[in-house]
Write a protein that holds these residues in place. Structure first.
Motif, PDB file in Angstrom:
ATOM      1  N   TRP A  52      45.952  50.351  32.402  1.00 19.14           N
ATOM      2  CA  TRP A  52      47.174  49.568  32.583  1.00 19.14           C
ATOM      3  C   TRP A  52      46.844  48.140  33.003  1.00 19.14           C
ATOM      4  CZ3 TRP A  52      52.089  51.614  31.728  1.00 19.14           C
ATOM      5  CH2 TRP A  52      52.123  52.987  31.468  1.00 19.14           C
ATOM      6  N   SER A  53      47.693  47.209  32.613  1.00 18.39           N
ATOM      7  CA  SER A  53      47.630  45.839  33.121  1.00 18.39           C
ATOM      8  C   SER A  53      48.908  45.571  33.892  1.00 18.39           C
ATOM      9  CB  SER A  53      47.525  44.838  31.968  1.00 18.39           C
ATOM     10  OG  SER A  53      46.285  45.009  31.307  1.00 18.39           O
ATOM     11  N   LEU A  54      48.762  44.863  34.990  1.00 15.42           N
ATOM     12  CA  LEU A  54      49.931  44.514  35.798  1.00 15.42           C
ATOM     13  C   LEU A  54      50.445  43.144  35.386  1.00 15.42           C
ATOM     14  CD1 LEU A  54      48.618  45.499  39.370  1.00 15.42           C
ATOM     15  CD2 LEU A  54      49.996  46.903  37.812  1.00 15.42           C
ATOM     16  N   LEU A  55      51.761  43.007  35.332  1.00 16.54           N
ATOM     17  CA  LEU A  55      52.358  41.687  35.134  1.00 16.54           C
ATOM     18  C   LEU A  55      52.725  41.194  36.523  1.00 16.54           C
ATOM     19  CD1 LEU A  55      54.603  42.422  32.001  1.00 16.54           C
ATOM     20  CD2 LEU A  55      52.146  41.908  32.128  1.00 16.54           C
ATOM     21  N   ASN A  56      51.900  40.313  37.060  1.00 16.13           N
ATOM     22  CA  ASN A  56      51.969  39.823  38.438  1.00 16.13           C
ATOM     23  C   ASN A  56      51.586  40.921  39.435  1.00 16.13           C
ATOM     24  OD1 ASN A  56      52.697  37.096  37.908  1.00 16.13           O
ATOM     25  ND2 ASN A  56      54.708  37.847  37.299  1.00 16.13           N
ATOM     26  N   ALA A  57      51.578  40.562  40.712  1.00 18.17           N
ATOM     27  CA  ALA A  57      51.155  41.498  41.759  1.00 18.17           C
ATOM     28  C   ALA A  57      52.076  41.317  42.956  1.00 18.17           C
ATOM     29  CB  ALA A  57      49.699  41.229  42.139  1.00 18.17           C
ATOM     30  N   SER A  58      53.045  42.215  43.090  1.00 16.74           N
ATOM     31  CA  SER A  58      54.106  42.021  44.087  1.00 16.74           C
ATOM     32  C   SER A  58      53.653  42.421  45.486  1.00 16.74           C
ATOM     33  CB  SER A  58      55.341  42.849  43.697  1.00 16.74           C
ATOM     34  OG  SER A  58      55.280  44.126  44.297  1.00 16.74           O
ATOM     35  N   PRO A  59      54.344  41.945  46.509  1.00 18.35           N
ATOM     36  CA  PRO A  59      54.029  42.357  47.880  1.00 18.35           C
ATOM     37  C   PRO A  59      54.253  43.859  48.096  1.00 18.35           C
ATOM     38  CG  PRO A  59      55.507  40.445  47.850  1.00 18.35           C
ATOM     39  CD  PRO A  59      55.417  40.940  46.451  1.00 18.35           C
ATOM     40  N   GLY A  78      35.201  59.890  39.762  1.00 18.77           N
ATOM     41  CA  GLY A  78      34.471  59.573  40.992  1.00 18.77           C
ATOM     42  C   GLY A  78      35.419  59.150  42.095  1.00 18.77           C
ATOM     43  N   ARG A  79      34.805  58.664  43.210  1.00 16.26           N
ATOM     44  CA  ARG A  79      35.613  58.354  44.389  1.00 16.26           C
ATOM     45  C   ARG A  79      36.393  57.059  44.262  1.00 16.26           C
ATOM     46  NH1 ARG A  79      33.282  60.968  48.942  1.00 16.26           N
ATOM     47  NH2 ARG A  79      33.412  63.172  48.412  1.00 16.26           N
ATOM     48  N   ARG A  80      35.733  56.035  43.682  1.00 18.60           N
ATOM     49  CA  ARG A  80      36.357  54.719  43.612  1.00 18.60           C
ATOM     50  C   ARG A  80      36.651  54.372  42.164  1.00 18.60           C
ATOM     51  NH1 ARG A  80      36.854  51.154  48.203  1.00 18.60           N
ATOM     52  NH2 ARG A  80      36.596  52.591  49.941  1.00 18.60           N
ATOM     53  N   ASN A  81      37.909  54.340  41.815  1.00 21.57           N
ATOM     54  CA  ASN A  81      38.268  53.920  40.463  1.00 21.57           C
ATOM     55  C   ASN A  81      39.745  53.568  40.433  1.00 21.57           C
ATOM     56  OD1 ASN A  81      39.861  56.434  39.213  1.00 21.57           O
ATOM     57  ND2 ASN A  81      38.184  57.211  40.486  1.00 21.57           N
ATOM     58  N   THR A  82      40.145  52.943  39.361  1.00 15.00           N
ATOM     59  CA  THR A  82      41.563  52.606  39.200  1.00 15.00           C
ATOM     60  C   THR A  82      41.876  52.480  37.719  1.00 15.00           C
ATOM     61  OG1 THR A  82      43.278  50.959  39.612  1.00 15.00           O
ATOM     62  CG2 THR A  82      41.035  50.130  39.502  1.00 15.00           C
ATOM     63  N   PRO A  83      43.041  52.938  37.301  1.00 14.45           N
ATOM     64  CA  PRO A  83      43.455  52.696  35.912  1.00 14.45           C
ATOM     65  C   PRO A  83      43.922  51.262  35.681  1.00 14.45           C
ATOM     66  CG  PRO A  83      44.854  54.356  36.997  1.00 14.45           C
ATOM     67  CD  PRO A  83      44.027  53.733  38.052  1.00 14.45           C
ATOM     68  N   ILE A  84      44.001  50.468  36.783  1.00 16.33           N
ATOM     69  CA  ILE A  84      44.445  49.078  36.632  1.00 16.33           C
ATOM     70  C   ILE A  84      43.266  48.215  36.201  1.00 16.33           C
ATOM     71  CG2 ILE A  84      45.423  47.065  37.823  1.00 16.33           C
ATOM     72  CD1 ILE A  84      46.726  49.126  39.794  1.00 16.33           C
ATOM     73  N   GLN A  85      43.363  47.648  35.003  1.00 15.37           N
ATOM     74  CA  GLN A  85      42.261  46.861  34.455  1.00 15.37           C
ATOM     75  C   GLN A  85      42.400  45.394  34.771  1.00 15.37           C
ATOM     76  OE1 GLN A  85      42.661  47.673  30.213  1.00 15.37           O
ATOM     77  NE2 GLN A  85      40.625  48.582  30.298  1.00 15.37           N
ATOM     78  N   SER A  86      43.610  44.925  34.671  1.00 16.36           N
ATOM     79  CA  SER A  86      43.785  43.480  34.763  1.00 16.36           C
ATOM     80  C   SER A  86      45.178  43.121  35.248  1.00 16.36           C
ATOM     81  CB  SER A  86      43.528  42.835  33.399  1.00 16.36           C
ATOM     82  OG  SER A  86      44.366  43.423  32.434  1.00 16.36           O
ATOM     83  N   ILE A  87      45.323  41.855  35.598  1.00 17.18           N
ATOM     84  CA  ILE A  87      46.587  41.344  36.129  1.00 17.18           C
ATOM     85  C   ILE A  87      46.872  40.011  35.453  1.00 17.18           C
ATOM     86  CG2 ILE A  87      47.767  40.563  38.233  1.00 17.18           C
ATOM     87  CD1 ILE A  87      45.054  42.388  39.334  1.00 17.18           C
ATOM     88  N   VAL A  88      48.069  39.862  34.948  1.00 18.55           N
ATOM     89  CA  VAL A  88      48.479  38.570  34.397  1.00 18.55           C
ATOM     90  C   VAL A  88      49.383  37.899  35.420  1.00 18.55           C
ATOM     91  CG1 VAL A  88      49.587  37.372  32.464  1.00 18.55           C
ATOM     92  CG2 VAL A  88      48.587  39.647  32.111  1.00 18.55           C
ATOM     93  N   LEU A  89      49.065  36.688  35.804  1.00 17.83           N
ATOM     94  CA  LEU A  89      49.922  35.957  36.744  1.00 17.83           C
ATOM     95  C   LEU A  89      50.776  34.945  35.976  1.00 17.83           C
ATOM     96  CD1 LEU A  89      47.413  35.227  39.662  1.00 17.83           C
ATOM     97  CD2 LEU A  89      49.005  37.157  39.421  1.00 17.83           C
ATOM     98  N   THR A  90      52.082  34.963  36.215  1.00 14.61           N
ATOM     99  CA  THR A  90      52.961  34.029  35.501  1.00 14.61           C
ATOM    100  C   THR A  90      53.368  32.845  36.372  1.00 14.61           C
ATOM    101  OG1 THR A  90      54.946  35.249  36.130  1.00 14.61           O
ATOM    102  CG2 THR A  90      53.890  35.887  34.054  1.00 14.61           C
ATOM    103  N   SER A  91      53.019  32.900  37.662  1.00 11.65           N
ATOM    104  CA  SER A  91      53.276  31.762  38.544  1.00 11.65           C
ATOM    105  C   SER A  91      52.451  31.959  39.811  1.00 11.65           C
ATOM    106  CB  SER A  91      54.764  31.647  38.902  1.00 11.65           C
ATOM    107  OG  SER A  91      55.088  32.566  39.930  1.00 11.65           O
TER     108      SER A  91
END
Ligand SMILES: [Zn+2]
Length: 305
Positions: A52-59, A78-91
């Motif tokens: 998944w990619s996130l569109l921005n990163a909210s509080p 394993g112990r440390r992983n995430t399905p989050i690959q990337s983040i697009v910041l729009t502002s």
């Protein structure tokens, strides 16, 4: 298959907002079955349901990850992983970037942002947390109207320049370069075109024709009327003065996009003062009758309610 999920659909502060006792926040606390609570704006996209990619990163990102299993780590990897690959910041707005600091635990991540947004974040000492180890964060510079491949399998993502400047606390960094401070996104995959524009200061002809070419549009639903905020909290500005076209009125979003009956039209980023949040209201009925959906936390492109 291309999917987009809304993990939060409220404007800054969410609903209920911590210091607000307006009618809607009050109803939301007492009767959440009527006025549904909403976290701050956050969206995520994927083409395979795995990465998944996130569109921005909210509080509110930590709660949003814990409420959505597709974004959680899996023991299989394993112990440390995430399905989050990337983040697009729009502002560089605090409500769109604060969540980055919650993702700092040495997890390698890719962040797409304009040079101006990156510079604004790097000027703040807190964001050095994201550079504690080499390769923790990979910045990829994006520019208005230049398409890039987001994630893998890829989504073609095109930044849409919107009028707007840096948030007031960072205005001295503004370099005057057009279209760097505030972006919408056009997302295309598997033959589906989605416009993601949660903050719209003006509905230009260009934006209207872009919307007309899409299958789904997610549009700024912050305020019902221009004076809504100032009526609820005296001394606060008009909607248009802070970069949001209101939904109602002859020059409001519903009227200006009335002839777009092909795309699926969804409002997101509702402020806790917006009467469309109460499904019993006249305003809600007006929006629905005009062909709009009111976005909610958990709204998903591939799942019709
Ligand atoms: Zn309120």
């Amino acid at each position: 298959m291309f999917d987009l999920k809304m993990l939060g659909t409220a404007a800054g502060g969410g609903i209920p907002q911590w210091n607000c006792s307006c009618n809607l926040c009050d109803l939301c606390r007492k009767h959440p079955q009527i006025v549904q609570p909403r976290l701050q704006l956050q969206a995520t996209v994927s083409t395979d349901g795995q990465k998944w990619s996130l569109l921005n990163a909210s509080p509110d990102l930590r709660f949003q990850i814990e409420a959505n299993p597709e974004l959680q780590p899996s023991a299989v990897h394993g112990r440390r992983n995430t399905p989050i690959q990337s983040i697009v910041l729009t502002s560089a707005d605090l409500d769109q970037v604060l969540g980055l600091l919650l993702l700092r635990e040495f997890q390698p991540l890719t962040v797409y942002a304009t040079a101006l947004v990156r510079k604004t974040l790097e000027a703040n000492s807190f964001f050095r947390m994201l550079h504690r180890v080499p390769n923790q964060l990979t910045w990829i510079e994006i520019a208005p109207e230049e398409s890039f491949a987001l994630g893998s399998p890829e989504i073609v993502c095109t930044p849409i320049p919107l009028p707007g400047s840096l948030p007031f606390y960072a205005r001295e960094l503004d370099n005057g370069e057009e279209g760097q401070a505030s972006l919408g996104l056009l997302l295309e995959a598997d033959g589906v075109r989605v416009a993601y524009t949660p903050s719209v200061p003006e509905i230009t002809d260009d934006l209207r024709s872009l919307y007309a070419s899409c299958n789904v549009i997610l549009v700024d639903g912050t305020f019902w009327s221009d004076a809504e905020l100032s009526r609820t909290h005296s001394g606060t500005p008009l909607a248009r003065a802070i970069g949001h076209v209101p939904l109602s009125g002859d020059d409001g979003t519903i009227a200006l996009l009335a002839d777009l009956d092909f795309p699926r039209k969804v409002f997101v980023h509702m402020n806790n003062t917006n009467p469309v949040l109460d499904p019993r209201s006249r305003e809600y009925k007006t929006a629905i009758d005009a062909g709009w959906e009111i976005g909610y936390d958990g709204w998903q492109l591939n799942q019709r309610p």
